[in-house]
Design an enzyme around this catalytic site. Sequence first.
Site, PDB file in Angstrom:
ATOM      1  CE1 TYR A 147      -4.906  -2.035   4.621  1.00  0.00           C
ATOM      2  CE2 TYR A 147      -3.868   0.111   4.324  1.00  0.00           C
ATOM      3  CZ  TYR A 147      -4.387  -1.056   3.789  1.00  0.00           C
ATOM      4  OH  TYR A 147      -4.378  -1.237   2.425  1.00  0.00           O
ATOM      5  CB  SER A 203      -0.904   0.017   1.235  1.00  0.00           C
ATOM      6  OG  SER A 203      -1.579   1.255   1.366  1.00  0.00           O
TER       7      SER A 203
END
Length: 681
Positions: free
Chosen positions: A571, A558
């Site tokens: 996350y 990400s």
Amino acid sequence: MTSGPPPEVAALLARAHRLGADPTVTNYAGGNASAKGRATDPVTGSDTGLMWVKGSGGDLGTLTEDGLAVLRLDRLRALVDVYPGVEREDEMVAAFDHCLYGKGGAAPSIDTAMHGLVDAAHVDHLHPDAGIALACAADGEKLTAECFGDTVAWVPWRRPGFQLGLDIAAVKAAHPRAVGVVLGGHGITAWGETSEECERNAMHIVRGAAAFLAERGRPEPFGPETEGYGPLPEEERRERAAALAPYVRALASQGRPQIGHFTDSATVLDFLARAEHPRLAALGTSCPDHFLRTKVRPLVLDLPPAAPLDEAVARLRELHAEYREEYAAYYARHATADSPAMRGADPAIVLVPGVGMFSFGKDKQTARVAGEFYVNAINVMRGAEAVSSYAPIEEAEKFRIEYWELEEAKLRRMPAPKPLATRVALVTGAGSGIGRAIARRLVAEGACVVVADLNGDNATAVAEELGGPDRAVAVTVDVTDEEQIAAAFRAAVLAFGGVDLVVNNAGISISKPLLETTARDWDLQHDIMARGSFLVSREAARVMTAQGLGGDIVYIASKNAVFAGPNNIAYSATKADQAHQVRLLAAELGEHGIRVNGVNPDGVVRGSGIFAAGWGAQRAATYGIEEEELGAFYARRTLLKREVLPEHVANAVFALTGGDLTHTTGLHVPVDAGVAAAFLR
């Protein structure tokens, strides 16, 4: 409004579909069927005799009108007057093009003469196991007469071509009561004045031969069971097959990469348990359709299934070296100055007693069909040995067909392989969103894909959407569970032979401020993404190093792996963990030819499973916007002002694995439309 096909063609197609649907009648893409009729020539207005016949490379079971070659009978039969003789009969295939009617339809096959020269309105040429058993029996001519009397004649072995068509036509003329022939070492041909009569005569031969073998055949034609060579229990057998598969695929792929197929059918296991299987396997297959796909003989492991795995692997490697030497010698014995170059010396069929059969090809369908053909060959051997002895055509004749210039020309006409052809991919989280888009792109580029997802129904739906088991299979897997991961890789190697490309995409996200993030939130995200990626990559490395074919591992990380944003501690931290796994594994696995790279997406809203599961609402609340505005919000903050979609992430995966970045490992590719704060440094 368009009219349907002529009545003769409609009847031909219906007959072909019935015949091709039964594997005991003919095998995939094997055999052919024809019909003759008349039409008005639009140029001359005269009544013209035509023949419709299955074209080159078609399959009877799925034949369509477009798959038929259409020829003028007068011109086709006039070729008899210019036929230069058996030494130059291959020239006649090009001559068929001058006999085509109109656009001609599909390319005529080598068997066109068989249909056109035989004086019957309908002709079927088939490869039934029982018929080939008679054709390959040592005293096949005598047995054919005993079985059928004067209703079926015998034609000695002749390579398919124009001369064989002349031979069959002459035999039919000399045997007015005959409804068909058994072709020595090959198959059967039947005829009739109507489509129904032709099919009835073909089935008369098929069923008559099967009944003869059943009534006259001796029990246990493959001999008694060899002690210790019986099948392992099913679960143990599948475990053993999965353990062997990567090593076997490595051997079959030494010349060029191959896709694999495995079967442990009762037919294969019984054959390998019997005393005569080494002798019979060494004789090889006979029907041209068989050995063109299976090679002249298989590689057979000569150890019982209880042998230790490392001993079996070592012995397979020894046998493979011998196989390659013997195959090269076979080529040298028969090759002439104008023979095509040797295509590779690796086996297409590998037989493991007590376990089953591995078959290989350029794609899954080819590998599967090769295995189906060897099962046909086993049935042929059983039938021939039951009433006589199995006597396939001579090795020199096999070579003439395997290295036939006409077959070589057919190979040259094949389209170039796609970039990911012969590669097997396993994608986690592939039941939706980014994973589904990646699976779709990999299949479109030629890969076979294992669709892995916690939601088994979603995985199954995606696999079916991608084309079914010859292209994609589904596995249900929780990436936090080591045994489920191991089971997923076992399923992959049994489905396709091995694994070459793994995409760690499974993920979950919970967006909370630090003080609201629970230990469970933290553990759940790290278990699925950081720990899950580690476990999947570890299992992938085991398979890839066993194969020795290199490989690719891609992490869908990400932008958040390098960009610090609010309310996202769990996350982003686990994505940073994944990003460093890329670097660590690239450094460790490079010596095995395994490349490890990553993709850093940002803001994939549309089609994303994570965003749909609540992450979108959480991030929208963080930014103070409506959830439906989130995609546009992410796009506005990028340099390119473009929204990122799942397909864009899939494009990056393909760019990393599709062949051009062969010297790239340890890289992260941003797919974020340009976020300056996330630039890699």
